[in-house]
Design a protein around this motif. Structure first.
Motif, short mmCIF file in Angstrom:
data_model
loop_
_atom_site.label_atom_id
_atom_site.label_comp_id
_atom_site.label_asym_id
_atom_site.label_seq_id
_atom_site.Cartn_x
_atom_site.Cartn_y
_atom_site.Cartn_z
N ASN A 199 -14.79 6.30 15.77
CA ASN A 199 -13.70 6.84 14.93
C ASN A 199 -12.96 5.68 14.27
OD1 ASN A 199 -13.85 9.67 15.35
ND2 ASN A 199 -13.05 9.37 17.43
N ILE A 200 -12.96 5.69 12.94
CA ILE A 200 -12.40 4.57 12.19
C ILE A 200 -11.31 5.06 11.25
CG2 ILE A 200 -12.98 2.75 10.51
CD1 ILE A 200 -15.77 2.67 11.62
N ILE A 201 -10.19 4.36 11.26
CA ILE A 201 -9.11 4.67 10.30
C ILE A 201 -8.96 3.49 9.35
CG2 ILE A 201 -6.66 5.20 9.99
CD1 ILE A 201 -7.35 7.28 11.89
N LEU A 202 -9.12 3.76 8.06
CA LEU A 202 -8.86 2.74 7.04
C LEU A 202 -7.48 3.02 6.47
CD1 LEU A 202 -12.07 3.89 6.43
CD2 LEU A 202 -12.04 1.72 5.25
N SER A 203 -6.72 1.97 6.23
CA SER A 203 -5.36 2.20 5.78
C SER A 203 -4.92 1.09 4.82
CB SER A 203 -4.52 2.27 7.05
OG SER A 203 -3.22 1.96 6.85
N ALA A 204 -4.19 1.47 3.78
CA ALA A 204 -3.84 0.47 2.77
C ALA A 204 -2.50 0.80 2.10
CB ALA A 204 -4.93 0.40 1.70
N PHE A 205 -1.93 -0.25 1.52
CA PHE A 205 -0.72 -0.11 0.70
C PHE A 205 -0.83 -1.08 -0.46
CE2 PHE A 205 3.45 -1.09 -0.87
CZ PHE A 205 4.10 0.13 -0.87
N GLY A 206 -0.49 -0.65 -1.66
CA GLY A 206 -0.60 -1.58 -2.78
C GLY A 206 0.28 -1.24 -3.96
N GLY A 207 0.10 -2.02 -5.00
CA GLY A 207 0.88 -1.89 -6.22
C GLY A 207 0.76 -0.48 -6.79
N GLY A 208 1.86 -0.03 -7.37
CA GLY A 208 1.86 1.34 -7.93
C GLY A 208 3.21 2.01 -7.78
N PHE A 209 3.74 2.20 -6.56
CA PHE A 209 3.07 1.97 -5.28
C PHE A 209 1.97 3.00 -5.02
CE2 PHE A 209 7.31 0.10 -3.80
CZ PHE A 209 6.89 -1.19 -4.00
N ILE A 241 -9.76 2.91 -0.82
CA ILE A 241 -9.65 4.23 -0.16
C ILE A 241 -9.54 5.35 -1.19
CG2 ILE A 241 -8.91 3.59 2.17
CD1 ILE A 241 -6.04 4.14 1.35
N TYR A 242 -8.89 5.11 -2.31
CA TYR A 242 -8.89 6.10 -3.39
C TYR A 242 -10.35 6.34 -3.84
CZ TYR A 242 -3.85 6.34 -4.77
OH TYR A 242 -2.49 6.56 -4.85
N GLY A 243 -11.12 5.26 -3.96
CA GLY A 243 -12.52 5.37 -4.41
C GLY A 243 -13.39 6.10 -3.41
N TRP A 245 -0.60 4.22 -1.57
CA TRP A 245 -0.92 3.99 -0.16
C TRP A 245 -1.67 5.19 0.40
CZ3 TRP A 245 3.75 5.53 -1.97
CH2 TRP A 245 4.43 6.54 -1.31
N GLY A 246 -2.24 4.99 1.59
CA GLY A 246 -2.96 6.09 2.19
C GLY A 246 -3.84 5.65 3.33
N ALA A 247 -4.53 6.64 3.91
CA ALA A 247 -5.44 6.37 5.02
C ALA A 247 -6.64 7.30 4.92
CB ALA A 247 -4.73 6.59 6.35
N VAL A 248 -7.75 6.81 5.42
CA VAL A 248 -8.99 7.59 5.47
C VAL A 248 -9.48 7.58 6.92
CG1 VAL A 248 -11.46 7.54 4.85
CG2 VAL A 248 -9.73 7.14 3.09
#
Ligand code: ACO
Length: 327
Positions: A305-315, A117-119, A317-320
């Motif tokens: 309508n699509i929501i992508l969502s993630a959480f990971g190392g770092g921390f 999602i960052y990409g 996280w976020g949504a698109v």
């Protein structure tokens, strides 16, 4: 109408070798029952030979063929990964070379499980400004290269895999609508690879201490993941005035079925609207989200309508939030 960045194609690649829960129970003290009930994972793929760039090459070649694009047309390649081929040069450079994307430049992006999602958010900027016409975002990880197969708390979770999407300009309102991205570096102690970077270069001691593998304090990470993934998914709905009826699909990072369920519940979504493939691939880190889109591509309709969502190392996280651009 303003130019948006639309996904115009998606392609995945998974290595052939399957490592089942049964196989793992012969290596470490675990069971199919524990892994299934705690995570939802039944099996994962392992790349025996080759690097992240090889998975990326397969996915990108497939993507070009599918979208009828020549390698020379690509402007930019962003590769989200925590398992690059080398510390440098970037895996994006290697993939560009292997595929023959001679007019492209590229770079790697580290955001662990939020990498895709960052990409996506980053790649979209180059399209929205009008600078580029074709940007490829790859999410790839060969997690088996940094997993300790003596550590039952991590080796059951992760797998290898890759997904890639094409981003192109759209003037009809489809594509990326919004994103909310976050990071909190104070969480790095709970999920990291301790050695091999400039903080702790490789030495005999670091190898003996098994510090080149993923270190995860699962309980702590779980706590942050459940809260933050659910919060950011609900927040992006609020920000865009979306009700649960308006959302057609949730594409959640595949780390743990319980985290996915908590996120879907918070958004008020029924199970049919949630993309899940964790049972087949485990957690492929930056690969999970594009692999979900690839697996469900045939069910997606223009305008969804699509929501992508993630959480990971770092921390991280976020949504698109995006509107699907093709049938
Ligand atoms: N098999 C059997 N028992 C196990 C295993 C295993 N594979 N792994 C751990 N256990 C044991 C533990 O030793 C512990 O035993 P104890 O109670 O005797 O000490 C018990 O099971 C419970 O362990 P927990 O760690 O509390 O188990 P939990 O229910 O939290 O599940 C898990 C662990 C699956 C890792 C979970 O915490 C999780 O999903 N965390 C979040 C992962 C995540 O979202 N990561 C972010 C993305 S990854 C990235 O960014 C690279």
């Amino acid at each position: 109408m303003k130019t948006t960045a639309a996904i115009t194609g998606v392609q995945g690649y998974l290595p052939d070798h399957i490592l089942s829960n049964e196989d793992l129970s012969k290596i470490v003290d675990t069971s199919d029952e524990w892994i299934t009930t705690r995570t939802g994972i039944k099996e994962r793929r392992i790349m025996k030979d080759g690097a992240s760039s090889d998975m990326g090459e397969h996915a990108v070649r497939g993507l070009l063929e599918k979208t009828g694009t020549s390698a020379e047309e690509i402007d930019l390649v962003i590769v989200a990964t925590v398992t690059p081929d080398y510390p440098f040069p970037s895996t994006a450079n290697v993939i560009c070379d292997k595929v023959g994307m001679k007019n492209a430049w590229g770079y790697d992006l580290i955001a662990a499980c939020s990498g895709f999602i960052y990409g996506l958010a980053t790649g979209a900027q180059f399209i929205e400004t009008g600078r580029y016409k074709k940007v490829i975002v790859v999410g790839v990880d060969k997690m088996s290269s940094i997993i300790d197969y003596q550590d039952r708390t991590t080796c059951v979770i992760f797998g290898d895999g890759c997904g890639a999407v094409m981003l192109e300009p759209d003037t009809e309102g489809f594509g990326l609508q919004d994103f909310m991205l976050h990071s909190d570096g104070s969480g790095r102690q709970y999920l990291l690879q301790k050695a091999g970077g400039s903080a702790k270069p490789a030495s005999i001691e670091t190898v003996e201490a098994r510090e080149h593998y993923v270190h995860q304090e699962g309980k702590q990470v779980f706590k942050f993941a459940v809260t933050n993934m659910a919060d950011v998914s609900a927040a992006i709905m609020d920000k865009n005035n979306l009700t649960s009826d308006d959302v057609d699909w949730l594409v959640p990072h595949q780390a743990n079925l319980r985290i996915i369920d908590a996120t879907a519940n918070r958004m008020g979504l029924s199970k049919e609207k949630v993309m899940i493939n964790i049972q087949k691939y485990g957690n492929t880190t930056a690969g999970t989200l594009p692999l979900c889109l690839w697996d469900y591509e045939k069910q997606l309709k223009k305008g969804d309508n699509i929501i992508l969502s993630a959480f990971g190392g770092g921390f991280t996280w976020g949504a698109v939030y995006l509107k699907w651009a093709y049938n």
